[in-house]
Scaffold this motif. Structure first.
Motif, PDB file in Angstrom:
ATOM      1  N   HIS A  22       0.862  -1.191   0.000  1.00 48.18           N
ATOM      2  CA  HIS A  22       0.000   0.000   0.000  1.00 48.18           C
ATOM      3  C   HIS A  22       0.894   1.236   0.000  1.00 48.18           C
ATOM      4  CE1 HIS A  22      -2.906   3.012   1.464  1.00 48.18           C
ATOM      5  NE2 HIS A  22      -3.779   2.254   0.828  1.00 48.18           N
ATOM      6  N   ASP A  38      -3.587   1.744  -4.108  1.00 50.47           N
ATOM      7  CA  ASP A  38      -4.586   1.968  -3.053  1.00 50.47           C
ATOM      8  C   ASP A  38      -5.309   0.651  -2.785  1.00 50.47           C
ATOM      9  OD1 ASP A  38      -6.400   1.750  -5.175  1.00 50.47           O
ATOM     10  OD2 ASP A  38      -7.378   3.673  -4.810  1.00 50.47           O
ATOM     11  N   SER A  39      -6.233   0.661  -1.839  1.00 51.94           N
ATOM     12  CA  SER A  39      -6.867  -0.583  -1.404  1.00 51.94           C
ATOM     13  C   SER A  39      -7.624  -1.276  -2.551  1.00 51.94           C
ATOM     14  CB  SER A  39      -7.860  -0.301  -0.281  1.00 51.94           C
ATOM     15  OG  SER A  39      -7.230   0.395   0.740  1.00 51.94           O
ATOM     16  N   SER A 127     -12.348   3.733  -0.676  1.00 55.02           N
ATOM     17  CA  SER A 127     -12.553   5.178  -0.808  1.00 55.02           C
ATOM     18  C   SER A 127     -12.617   5.604  -2.275  1.00 55.02           C
ATOM     19  CB  SER A 127     -11.461   5.941  -0.059  1.00 55.02           C
ATOM     20  OG  SER A 127     -10.207   5.466  -0.450  1.00 55.02           O
ATOM     21  N   HIS A 196      -7.753  13.001   1.852  1.00 54.43           N
ATOM     22  CA  HIS A 196      -8.391  11.680   1.844  1.00 54.43           C
ATOM     23  C   HIS A 196      -9.739  11.800   2.563  1.00 54.43           C
ATOM     24  CE1 HIS A 196      -8.978   7.386   2.496  1.00 54.43           C
ATOM     25  NE2 HIS A 196      -8.045   7.180   1.597  1.00 54.43           N
ATOM     26  N   GLU A 198     -11.132  10.037   4.637  1.00 52.65           N
ATOM     27  CA  GLU A 198     -11.122   9.639   6.050  1.00 52.65           C
ATOM     28  C   GLU A 198     -10.839  10.830   6.978  1.00 52.65           C
ATOM     29  OE1 GLU A 198      -8.404   6.371   6.693  1.00 52.65           O
ATOM     30  OE2 GLU A 198      -9.365   5.165   5.157  1.00 52.65           O
ATOM     31  N   THR A 213      -6.043   7.433  -1.947  1.00 53.17           N
ATOM     32  CA  THR A 213      -4.602   7.704  -2.118  1.00 53.17           C
ATOM     33  C   THR A 213      -4.230   7.729  -3.607  1.00 53.17           C
ATOM     34  OG1 THR A 213      -4.267   5.350  -1.695  1.00 53.17           O
ATOM     35  CG2 THR A 213      -3.842   6.827   0.122  1.00 53.17           C
TER      36      THR A 213
HETATM   37  P1  13P Z   1      -7.128   3.928   0.134  1.00 49.11           P
HETATM   38  O1  13P Z   1      -5.920   3.157  -0.211  1.00 49.11           O
HETATM   39  O2  13P Z   1      -8.329   3.278  -0.425  1.00 49.11           O
HETATM   40  O3  13P Z   1      -7.013   5.346  -0.200  1.00 49.11           O
HETATM   41  O4  13P Z   1      -7.329   3.771   1.731  1.00 49.11           O
HETATM   42  C1  13P Z   1      -6.612   4.395   2.678  1.00 49.11           C
HETATM   43  C2  13P Z   1      -6.398   3.605   3.872  1.00 49.11           C
HETATM   44  O5  13P Z   1      -6.590   4.040   4.963  1.00 49.11           O
HETATM   45  C3  13P Z   1      -5.871   2.285   3.749  1.00 49.11           C
HETATM   46  O6  13P Z   1      -5.666   1.828   4.988  1.00 49.11           O
END
Ligand code: 13P
Ligand code: SF4
Length: 302
Positions: A22, A38-39, A127, A196, A198, A213
């Motif tokens: 990641h 990203d995820s 996300s 982001h 979050e 991200t």
């Molecule tokens: P993304 O990779 O989907 O942006 O997620 C962020 C994250 O907190 C991963 O732990």
């Protein structure tokens, strides 16, 4: 090439392994990974790979999801203690109660969640696809778990839905304060703020662009602007600076750092490749039902 990298390369070929990382993993780990993303991207790679062994340099929900999506593969994590605090911040009892309260309820589960929470959900999101997936659901009532900041961001963008929020959050992203951001904006008045989802509502309301991200990285690359204030975990700095040497990226003075992501190191990657330790296992029944909502995400998020 240093000795560890050389040894990892040899072992990877011997064992038919790939390394996924990641963007929040340490820079030296990103440098030797085969896939960094990203995820959502990493879940797709984990689903589609032919490799026999996947070394996942992330946190436990990522390793778990990779195993659920591809149960035939061996999934190893460099550090078995790398966990995501937010992944545990929802409650199965509460989900059941909400289902009793609303006939027409879709439980939408951010991928940053335990396999058990996924079992009780209807669809997963990340996300980068949450808005698209929530918008395309038939249900009017959406219970969004565990992240309340991502949930609120989605609710604002999809006003036709009744999004019910849960009170989980990412301790790293909520640590990025509005005050610190305002100070940074004062220092760099022409910089764009990329955040982001979050992050808190206060921070998002001061942002020029909000995305995952990978979306932040793509946005910075495509933009004509030269300066950016980045509100997410500081691991993205490596990719941003590598791709855009002519641009400037500012992180708030107390750079947001996910301690768990930083538990991944080249030494630990080498160790698990050598020993096969830290293999991820998921109970068969749990995996079977968690797979439904992960697969649904891959289908709906296309
Ligand atoms: P993304 O990779 O989907 O942006 O997620 C962020 C994250 O907190 C991963 O732990
Ligand atoms: Fe979890 Fe936050 Fe770390 Fe991402 S940055 S893994 S959401 S604690």
């Amino acid at each position: 090439m240093d000795n560890i990298t050389r040894e990892i390369k040899v072992l990877k070929e011997e064992k038919g392994a790939i390394i996924l990382a990641h963007y929040y993993a340490p820079e030296d780990v990103q440098k030797l990974a085969d896939f960094v993303g990203d995820s959502f991207y990493l879940a797709k790679v984990a689903k589609n790979t032919d490799a026999k062994v996947v070394v996942f340099c992330g946190v436990s929900f990522m390793g778990e999801s990779a195993k659920i999506l591809n149960p035939e593969k061996t999934v190893l994590m460099p550090d078995i203690n790398a966990d995501c605090a937010m992944a545990h911040m929802a409650d199965v009892k509460k989900i059941k109660k909400m289902r009793e309260e609303y006939d027409d309820l879709a439980v939408v589960c951010y991928i940053n969640s335990t396999a058990e929470l996924k079992c009780h959900s209807d669809v997963c999101v990340t996300s980068s696809n949450a808005i698209k997936i929530v918008r395309s659901l038939k249900n009017k009532n959406i219970y969004f778990i565990p992240d309340n900041n991502l949930g609120r961001f989605v609710a604002n963008r999809v006003p036709e839905k009744n999004v019910i929020l849960n009170d989980g959050c990412c301790p790293i992203h909520v640590g990025i304060s509005k005050e610190a951001l305002l100070k940074e904006k004062e220092k760099h008045p022409s910089a764009l703020v990329l955040s982001h989802p979050e992050c808190t509502e206060d921070v998002l309301s001061l942002s020029d662009y909000i995305g995952s991200t990978a979306e932040i990285i793509d946005y910075a690359k495509e933009s004509d602007k030269k300066e950016f204030i980045i509100c997410t975990e500081c691991g993205v700095k490596y990719e941003l600076e590598k791709d855009n040497p002519e641009k400037k990226f500012y992180f708030l003075s107390s750079c947001a750092t996910c301690r768990d992501m930083k538990l991944n190191t080249p030494e630990k990657i080498l160790h698990v490749l050598k020993t096969g330790e830290n293999e991820i296992t998921v109970d068969k029944e749990v995996a079977k039902s968690a797979l439904v909502c992960l697969d649904r995400m891959l289908e709906m998020g296309k």
